[in-house]
Design a protein around this motif. Sequence first.
Motif, PDB file in Angstrom:
ATOM      1  N   ASP A  92       0.879  -1.120  -0.205  1.00 31.66           N
ATOM      2  CA  ASP A  92       0.089  -0.083   0.016  1.00 31.66           C
ATOM      3  C   ASP A  92       0.817   1.300   0.098  1.00 31.66           C
ATOM      4  O   ASP A  92       0.492   2.311  -0.536  1.00 31.66           O
ATOM      5  CB  ASP A  92      -0.894   0.024   1.106  1.00 31.66           C
ATOM      6  N   ASN A  93       2.050   1.212   0.653  1.00 31.74           N
ATOM      7  CA  ASN A  93       2.964   2.367   0.799  1.00 31.74           C
ATOM      8  C   ASN A  93       3.547   2.698  -0.521  1.00 31.74           C
ATOM      9  O   ASN A  93       3.733   3.606  -1.192  1.00 31.74           O
ATOM     10  CB  ASN A  93       4.036   2.251   1.778  1.00 31.74           C
ATOM     11  N   ARG A 108      -1.334  -6.080  -5.180  1.00 33.92           N
ATOM     12  CA  ARG A 108      -2.411  -5.568  -4.304  1.00 33.92           C
ATOM     13  C   ARG A 108      -3.738  -6.424  -4.430  1.00 33.92           C
ATOM     14  O   ARG A 108      -4.115  -6.870  -3.433  1.00 33.92           O
ATOM     15  CB  ARG A 108      -2.531  -4.093  -4.080  1.00 33.92           C
TER      16      ARG A 108
END
Length: 155
Positions: free
Chosen positions: A39-40, A75
């Motif tokens: 996510d980062n 993801r």
Amino acid sequence: MSRAFTREETNENAIADLGERPVSAHRNLVTPEGLAAIDNEIASLRSDLKAAEGEGDKTRIAVLARDLRYWLSRRETAELVPPEEGSEIVRFGMTVSLEDEDGKQAHWRIVGEDEADPAKGSISHVSPMARALFGKGIGEAAVVSGREWEIVGLE
């Protein structure tokens, strides 16, 4: 022909030859920390891509867009596997302490492919070592590359 025209043509060829980042055919298992890292990375790439678009840097845009596609794919396929507390057999997300027949010790945390960093003590769940360890408990041995390792601890 001007040098600027040649340089631009070379950049266009480099962009066309960039290609996609290969995506593993294995299940995309991730730890909670691995999911946060994905996510980062996505957030960082989106920010960098926006800046590169503002600058009109075609090569940087192409690289960042390619990397963003990779991480969005990772993801989308991520399977969060929380650590199994108190397990007596080696499972994904655990740290395994090992000792070879010469007394050499090693400690490996078994994580997702994108999280793995052997220099920092983590290995991918699809690595030969992790595959040899899965399902075994303390006192059992795993043989990797002709070397026998006994499991001496699990966290």
